[in-house]
Design a protein around this motif. Structure first.
Motif, mmCIF file in Angstrom:
data_model
loop_
_atom_site.group_PDB
_atom_site.id
_atom_site.type_symbol
_atom_site.label_atom_id
_atom_site.label_comp_id
_atom_site.label_asym_id
_atom_site.label_seq_id
_atom_site.Cartn_x
_atom_site.Cartn_y
_atom_site.Cartn_z
ATOM 1 N N MET A 1 0.839 -1.200 0.000
ATOM 2 C CA MET A 1 0.000 0.000 0.000
ATOM 3 C C MET A 1 0.877 1.254 0.000
ATOM 4 O O MET A 1 1.847 1.311 0.738
ATOM 5 N N GLU A 2 0.481 2.235 -0.804
ATOM 6 C CA GLU A 2 1.213 3.511 -0.763
ATOM 7 C C GLU A 2 0.981 4.189 0.601
ATOM 8 O O GLU A 2 -0.089 4.071 1.163
ATOM 9 N N VAL A 3 1.985 4.922 1.072
ATOM 10 C CA VAL A 3 1.889 5.581 2.377
ATOM 11 C C VAL A 3 2.031 7.094 2.204
ATOM 12 O O VAL A 3 2.915 7.559 1.474
ATOM 13 N N PHE A 4 1.166 7.855 2.863
ATOM 14 C CA PHE A 4 1.213 9.316 2.818
ATOM 15 C C PHE A 4 1.156 9.861 4.242
ATOM 16 O O PHE A 4 0.706 9.172 5.159
ATOM 17 N N ALA A 5 1.603 11.109 4.390
ATOM 18 C CA ALA A 5 1.580 11.720 5.730
ATOM 19 C C ALA A 5 0.144 11.857 6.225
ATOM 20 O O ALA A 5 -0.161 11.594 7.385
ATOM 21 N N ASP A 6 -0.751 12.286 5.349
ATOM 22 C CA ASP A 6 -2.161 12.439 5.713
ATOM 23 C C ASP A 6 -2.979 12.477 4.419
ATOM 24 O O ASP A 6 -2.433 12.384 3.315
ATOM 25 N N ALA A 7 -4.296 12.642 4.568
ATOM 26 C CA ALA A 7 -5.173 12.590 3.394
ATOM 27 C C ALA A 7 -4.910 13.769 2.447
ATOM 28 O O ALA A 7 -5.023 13.630 1.225
ATOM 29 N N LEU A 8 -4.548 14.929 3.013
ATOM 30 C CA LEU A 8 -4.266 16.080 2.148
ATOM 31 C C LEU A 8 -3.023 15.805 1.291
ATOM 32 O O LEU A 8 -3.002 16.106 0.093
ATOM 33 N N ALA A 9 -2.011 15.200 1.899
ATOM 34 C CA ALA A 9 -0.805 14.844 1.125
ATOM 35 C C ALA A 9 -1.169 13.837 0.033
ATOM 36 O O ALA A 9 -0.649 13.891 -1.091
ATOM 37 N N MET A 10 -2.094 12.935 0.344
ATOM 38 C CA MET A 10 -2.521 11.937 -0.638
ATOM 39 C C MET A 10 -3.210 12.609 -1.831
ATOM 40 O O MET A 10 -2.878 12.337 -2.987
ATOM 41 N N VAL A 11 -4.159 13.531 -1.559
ATOM 42 C CA VAL A 11 -4.855 14.151 -2.707
ATOM 43 C C VAL A 11 -3.914 15.074 -3.485
ATOM 44 O O VAL A 11 -4.026 15.198 -4.707
ATOM 45 N N THR A 12 -2.968 15.674 -2.796
ATOM 46 C CA THR A 12 -2.007 16.534 -3.483
ATOM 47 C C THR A 12 -1.167 15.702 -4.451
ATOM 48 O O THR A 12 -0.896 16.115 -5.587
ATOM 49 N N ALA A 13 -0.790 14.497 -4.002
ATOM 50 C CA ALA A 13 0.075 13.649 -4.847
ATOM 51 C C ALA A 13 -0.718 12.915 -5.930
ATOM 52 O O ALA A 13 -0.283 12.836 -7.078
ATOM 53 N N LEU A 14 -1.880 12.391 -5.568
ATOM 54 C CA LEU A 14 -2.601 11.502 -6.501
ATOM 55 C C LEU A 14 -3.716 12.198 -7.283
ATOM 56 O O LEU A 14 -4.142 11.699 -8.316
ATOM 57 N N ARG A 15 -4.234 13.299 -6.764
ATOM 58 C CA ARG A 15 -5.409 13.958 -7.352
ATOM 59 C C ARG A 15 -6.438 12.911 -7.807
ATOM 60 O O ARG A 15 -6.795 12.824 -8.992
ATOM 61 N N PRO A 16 -6.924 12.099 -6.872
ATOM 62 C CA PRO A 16 -7.719 10.920 -7.250
ATOM 63 C C PRO A 16 -9.097 11.259 -7.839
ATOM 64 O O PRO A 16 -9.816 12.084 -7.288
ATOM 65 N N GLU A 17 -9.418 10.603 -8.924
ATOM 66 C CA GLU A 17 -10.737 10.751 -9.562
ATOM 67 C C GLU A 17 -11.739 9.793 -8.937
ATOM 68 O O GLU A 17 -12.941 9.957 -9.098
ATOM 69 N N GLU A 18 -11.251 8.732 -8.288
ATOM 70 C CA GLU A 18 -12.101 7.736 -7.646
ATOM 71 C C GLU A 18 -12.004 7.916 -6.127
ATOM 72 O O GLU A 18 -11.001 8.422 -5.628
ATOM 73 N N PRO A 19 -13.009 7.458 -5.368
ATOM 74 C CA PRO A 19 -12.903 7.543 -3.897
ATOM 75 C C PRO A 19 -11.714 6.714 -3.400
ATOM 76 O O PRO A 19 -11.376 5.695 -4.003
ATOM 77 N N LEU B 1 -10.647 18.929 1.759
ATOM 78 C CA LEU B 1 -9.232 18.803 1.395
ATOM 79 C C LEU B 1 -9.025 19.548 0.077
ATOM 80 O O LEU B 1 -9.555 19.138 -0.960
ATOM 81 N N ARG B 2 -8.297 20.645 0.125
ATOM 82 C CA ARG B 2 -7.973 21.360 -1.111
ATOM 83 C C ARG B 2 -6.511 21.778 -1.034
ATOM 84 O O ARG B 2 -6.162 22.610 -0.166
ATOM 85 N N PRO B 3 -5.654 21.215 -1.890
ATOM 86 C CA PRO B 3 -4.260 21.654 -1.869
ATOM 87 C C PRO B 3 -4.234 23.171 -2.077
ATOM 88 O O PRO B 3 -4.872 23.678 -2.987
ATOM 89 N N GLY B 4 -3.604 23.898 -1.214
ATOM 90 C CA GLY B 4 -3.615 25.357 -1.322
ATOM 91 C C GLY B 4 -4.563 26.010 -0.336
ATOM 92 O O GLY B 4 -4.511 27.214 -0.130
ATOM 93 N N GLY B 5 -5.459 25.210 0.259
ATOM 94 C CA GLY B 5 -6.304 25.746 1.325
ATOM 95 C C GLY B 5 -7.666 26.217 0.851
ATOM 96 O O GLY B 5 -7.824 26.655 -0.293
ATOM 97 N N ALA B 6 -8.643 26.155 1.768
ATOM 98 C CA ALA B 6 -10.016 26.585 1.484
ATOM 99 C C ALA B 6 -10.369 27.737 2.406
ATOM 100 O O ALA B 6 -9.621 28.068 3.320
ATOM 101 N N GLY B 7 -11.531 28.347 2.132
ATOM 102 C CA GLY B 7 -11.985 29.465 2.967
ATOM 103 C C GLY B 7 -12.322 29.006 4.381
ATOM 104 O O GLY B 7 -12.463 27.825 4.648
ATOM 105 N N ARG B 8 -12.463 29.997 5.277
ATOM 106 C CA ARG B 8 -12.717 29.657 6.689
ATOM 107 C C ARG B 8 -14.194 29.745 7.045
ATOM 108 O O ARG B 8 -14.625 29.147 8.011
#
Ligand SMILES: Cc1ncc(COP(=O)(O)O)c(C=O)c1O
Length: 383
Positions: free
Chosen positions: A1-19, A302-309
């Motif tokens: 299994m691939e390992v990431f620091a957290d879910a945000l790091a995962m979406v930043t790296a993989l930009r997954p189209e599937e859940p 989760l949005r790489p770059g951050g979302a509004g507050r």
């Protein structure tokens, strides 16, 4: 299994189209270790709750050795783990599956709730004498979110006779029940054990195994169950009042409490219509428990770059063509959520991947490992 620091790091790296499921191996291992340490008996993990091979292996890494299986496929999943012991706890089993369970997989513990099942097990095992045959009894409805009454379980009045039949077969007898899943009242176990006490007194044969089933809860948004210690104390109090048996062993079959925290699910926002979000997973998929039982998972954007507050409340919809595929309640997310964002649902390790239907071809297959702490609901007690 691939390992990431957290879910945000995962979406930043993989930009997954599937859940994508994010498994937290340390959280899983700690949950298993804590449960095994706290429970005064054998802990069998209910494989139905999440049968992913990495989940089973992670529980084993935490010291769990026993597995409650309900089908041939679950038997095979547990058999892939070195040294795992399986117990076939479905009260109505396929004859061929019982044959394979006994002769090929070496299973010796079987649940039943009627005479024909006892006859079936004895017939296909060649009148075996090395079995533990655990009688499931039906229970009244307790304070549990998921009702498990009325389908399985002998009536209390029929139970003493069935226990005597088991004892007469030359096998070890046991008694089990299920208080309902996500049981919010530790006292339910004490009440169920009191009913067992009446059955044991009337049966008047040795019943050396008492299996208190599953039902141990986890925290969801708006639900803060009592700690595991309160459930263990109630079970110990109930067991202490049973007719004495010096050789008696306690078993339990937790599912949800062991695995819920260890997984989150990352889904993608496909479309925003006002305050309605259309996601790539939903009620026919990994989020089925939300629809079935009103389970409210903690969420974060989760949005790489951050979302509004600024936060707003959104209605969530799954991807299939069916209107059933709308999720109850509203979810609090940043007001600027938009197509292409990802949303992480925490506490989703139980009854999620195993409930997927593949309706319309949508399915969450990918698992990755992440190293951060679990995404838990904010505790009202802590707030
Ligand atoms: C026989 C049996 N044991 C254990 C479980 C696991 O229950 P829980 O996830 O509530 O701990 C179930 C769930 O349906 C069950 O049917």
């Amino acid at each position: 299994m691939e390992v990431f620091a957290d879910a945000l790091a995962m979406v930043t790296a993989l930009r997954p189209e599937e859940p994508v499921y994010c498994l937290r191996p340390k959280v899983l291992k700690d949950a298993a270790a804590q449960f095994v340490q706290a429970f005064p008996g054998t802990v069998m993990y209910a494989v139905k709750c999440n049968d992913h091979p990495e989940v089973l292996a992670g529980l084993q890494a935490g010291g769990l050795t026993d597995f409650d299986v309900a089908s041939l496929s679950e038997i095979e999943a547990a058999a892939a783990l070195p040294g795992a012991r399986s117990h076939y706890m479905h009260p109505v089993k396929n004859r061929q599956a019982v044959t394979l369970a006994y002769h090929r997989f070496g299973i010796r513990t079987f649940a039943l709730d009627h005479e024909e099942e006892l006859a079936k097990i004895l017939a296909v095992t060649g009148e075996a004498r090395d079995l533990t045959l655990v009688l499931r009894v039906d229970m009244p409805r307790f304070d549990s979110v998921c009702d498990l009454t009325g389908k399985f379980g002998a009536e209390a009045a029929a139970a003493p006779g069935l226990l005597r039949r088991i004892a007469a077969s030359g096998n070890r007898a046991g008694l089990t029940f299920h208080v309902g899943s996500q049981c919010l009242d530790p006292g339910a176990y004490e009440s169920a054990l009191a009913i067992c006490g009446g059955i044991l007194a009337e049966a008047a044969v040795p019943v050396p195994v008492i299996d208190v089933g599953g039902g141990f809860p986890t925290a969801y948004v708006g639900t803060e169950p009592p700690p595991l210690a309160a459930y263990v104390a109630a079970i110990q109090a109930g067991a202490a009042r049973l007719p004495a048996d010096p050789g008696r062993a306690l078993f339990c079959e937790p599912g949800r409490a062991l695995v819920a925290e260890a997984c989150s699910l990352v889904v993608k926002v496909e479309f925003r219509r006002g305050h309605r979000l259309y996601l790539n997973d939903g009620a026919y998929g990994s989020l089925a428990d939300m629809k079935l039982f009103g389970t409210v998972y903690p969420v974060r954007l989760l949005r790489p770059g951050g979302a509004g507050r600024r936060m707003a409340t959104f209605s969530l919809f799954g991807p299939t063509c069916d209107s059933y595929d709308s999720l109850p309640g509203g979810s609090s997310l940043p007001e600027d959520v938009r197509e292409g964002d990802w949303i992480e649902f925490g506490q989703i390790g139980a009854y999620s991947n195993v409930l997927q239907t593949r309706f319309n071809g949508f399915e969450a297959r990918r698992f990755v490992a992440v190293a951060d702490d679990a995404l838990r609901p904010v505790s009202a007690r802590a707030a």
